[in-house]
Design an enzyme around this catalytic site. Sequence first.
Site, PDB file in Angstrom:
ATOM      1  N   TYR A 153      -0.735   7.456   4.116  1.00 29.54           N
ATOM      2  CA  TYR A 153      -1.383   6.149   4.697  1.00 29.54           C
ATOM      3  C   TYR A 153      -2.281   5.598   3.370  1.00 29.54           C
ATOM      4  O   TYR A 153      -3.060   6.227   2.758  1.00 29.54           O
ATOM      5  CB  TYR A 153      -2.482   6.246   5.697  1.00 29.54           C
ATOM      6  CG  TYR A 153      -2.814   5.270   6.165  1.00 29.54           C
ATOM      7  CD1 TYR A 153      -2.253   4.096   6.813  1.00 29.54           C
ATOM      8  CD2 TYR A 153      -4.439   5.010   6.057  1.00 29.54           C
ATOM      9  CE1 TYR A 153      -2.802   2.930   7.235  1.00 29.54           C
ATOM     10  CE2 TYR A 153      -4.883   3.643   6.743  1.00 29.54           C
ATOM     11  CZ  TYR A 153      -4.318   3.012   7.381  1.00 29.54           C
ATOM     12  OH  TYR A 153      -4.782   1.542   7.698  1.00 29.54           O
ATOM     13  N   ASP A 248      -4.121   8.261  -4.393  1.00 33.03           N
ATOM     14  CA  ASP A 248      -5.040   7.649  -3.501  1.00 33.03           C
ATOM     15  C   ASP A 248      -5.752   8.697  -3.049  1.00 33.03           C
ATOM     16  O   ASP A 248      -5.407   9.437  -2.139  1.00 33.03           O
ATOM     17  CB  ASP A 248      -4.025   6.980  -2.103  1.00 33.03           C
ATOM     18  CG  ASP A 248      -4.816   6.243  -1.156  1.00 33.03           C
ATOM     19  OD1 ASP A 248      -6.126   6.308  -1.087  1.00 33.03           O
ATOM     20  OD2 ASP A 248      -4.358   5.714  -0.306  1.00 33.03           O
ATOM     21  N   LYS A 276     -14.203   5.451   1.598  1.00 32.06           N
ATOM     22  CA  LYS A 276     -14.610   6.538   2.427  1.00 32.06           C
ATOM     23  C   LYS A 276     -16.074   7.041   1.919  1.00 32.06           C
ATOM     24  O   LYS A 276     -17.016   6.157   1.861  1.00 32.06           O
ATOM     25  CB  LYS A 276     -13.872   7.478   2.896  1.00 32.06           C
ATOM     26  CG  LYS A 276     -12.838   6.939   3.623  1.00 32.06           C
ATOM     27  CD  LYS A 276     -11.744   7.641   4.482  1.00 32.06           C
ATOM     28  CE  LYS A 276     -10.962   6.684   5.319  1.00 32.06           C
ATOM     29  NZ  LYS A 276      -9.461   6.950   5.310  1.00 32.06           N
TER      30      LYS A 276
HETATM   31  C1  LIG Z   1      -8.782   5.493   5.220  1.00 30.70           C
HETATM   32  C2  LIG Z   1      -7.684   5.387   4.131  1.00 30.70           C
HETATM   33  C3  LIG Z   1      -7.316   4.245   3.424  1.00 30.70           C
HETATM   34  C4  LIG Z   1      -7.697   2.724   3.911  1.00 30.70           C
HETATM   35  O1  LIG Z   1      -8.876   2.601   3.824  1.00 30.70           O
HETATM   36  P1  LIG Z   1      -9.625   1.367   4.692  1.00 30.70           P
HETATM   37  O2  LIG Z   1     -11.023   1.549   4.025  1.00 30.70           O
HETATM   38  O3  LIG Z   1      -9.806   2.074   6.193  1.00 30.70           O
HETATM   39  O4  LIG Z   1      -9.094   0.394   4.498  1.00 30.70           O
HETATM   40  C5  LIG Z   1      -6.383   4.261   2.251  1.00 30.70           C
HETATM   41  N1  LIG Z   1      -5.818   5.288   1.970  1.00 30.70           N
HETATM   42  C6  LIG Z   1      -6.066   6.745   2.566  1.00 30.70           C
HETATM   43  C7  LIG Z   1      -5.628   7.844   1.991  1.00 30.70           C
HETATM   44  C8  LIG Z   1      -7.102   6.719   3.690  1.00 30.70           C
HETATM   45  O5  LIG Z   1      -7.303   7.876   4.091  1.00 30.70           O
END
Ligand SMILES: *Cc1c(COP(=O)(O)O)cnc(C)c1O
Length: 437
Positions: A153, A248, A276
């Site tokens: 994601y 990511d 995060k």
């Molecule tokens: C949570 C997440 C995102 C998106 O971050 P948001 O702050 O919710 O837009 C992107 N990449 C990874 C791996 C994530 O876990």
Amino acid sequence: MAFGRMGSIMKFEKSEKLYKLAINYIPGGVNSPVRAFGAVGGNPIFIESGKGAEITDADGNKYIDYVLSWGPLILGHSYPDIVGALENAIQKGTSFGAPTELEVELAKYIIDKVNSVERIRLVNSGTEATMTAVRLARAVTNRRMVVKFDGCYHGHSDGFLAKAGSGMLTAGIPSSSGVPRTITELIISLPYNNMESIEDIFEKRGGDIACVIVEPMAANMGVVPPENGFLEGLRKVTKEYDSLLIFDEVITGFRLGLGGAQQFYGVYPDITCFGKIIGGGLPVGAIGGRADIMDRLSPSGDVYQAGTLSGNPLAVIAGLTTLKILDNQSVYQKLETNGALLEKYIEQNLDDFGIDGVVQRVGSLLTLFFTDKAIKNFDDANTLDKKLYSEYFHSMLKRGIYLPPSPFEAMFLSVYHNEDIIERTAEAQRKAFAEIS
Ligand SMILES: *Cc1c(COP(=O)(O)O)cnc(C)c1O
């Protein structure tokens, strides 16, 4: 009838009332889809407060929280130093739209800790970070195609709402209405942990591929670690074809250690996305990477990127305070020890109750998959028993354990998830397993 941990009857009246009200005003009653309990059934619980490892809902029920805002709260809820830093900062103003000293400190701090990062730009979410990372990669390489992996994601921008087409080599197709095919045609989505398909695609289209973006330890299809050689393979093939490698690390950054997944696995990308944890529970994201790449961002370069609230003083102080507390090896050792303890208890309970389950864990991230074989990619993850997970989820919820309301998510631990909390969780799990098996 549900009995809470304290032995009293759990009521969800107020949550139910709030949910009924919310659906009149907010699509689906929630501001992010997974919160709606769609994958497990039932109504979402409305949260009133959190302290340490626990949250309290609108009806006054208490839960041990394993969602932790989906990852940011590595220090648990309302960590005193963060609350104090925020109270102090708020007196000085909440936003200026002009640079502040603490932004420089946060940038320097992350650069000092994360090996591949020489420059960093703060944004407001992980979604913004990945979106900008891809724009940068396209500008630097002067190419259009992006390779991603099924089950990873990267937020909700158009380009990432693409899933694999019918054949491995065909272009991605939209996974959401409103996303044009002309955008997903530029995305190739491949199976995670499969080097063969990657080598194949680079052989055929390598000259068009701007970047490969990957969760270096996948945590959005449940916890799926990279197999030996996968990240190394991605590094090698992208180098060979002058493509960029984007990690990511929105979840893994400062979760698997101060140096993130890249240090944990010893493979270093060209661009890293954060979010995060670096916001300490406030909205933040960031893109970091080599100076020559990052300096292509405006205003030093020609790739446009901006944000009214970017580098927000409250988010920055919450993030910086968090990172400084994490700067102590014993924190990660403790998270690892307690993660391992939870894993041990779950495996013991699965055994005792004869339930088919696989626990996949890296440090303080863990998923219990109700299936009988290791999960290596999204296709594997889809073989799990979703109905059993729903029953398990609700059985745990009424015993005061708040698990992710989806079988494809990770459980998160915080520094407050100690032996006592984990033993209470294991005890509740034994009762839940007895109920569902
Ligand atoms: C949570 C997440 C995102 C998106 O971050 P948001 O702050 O919710 O837009 C992107 N990449 C990874 C791996 C994530 O876990």
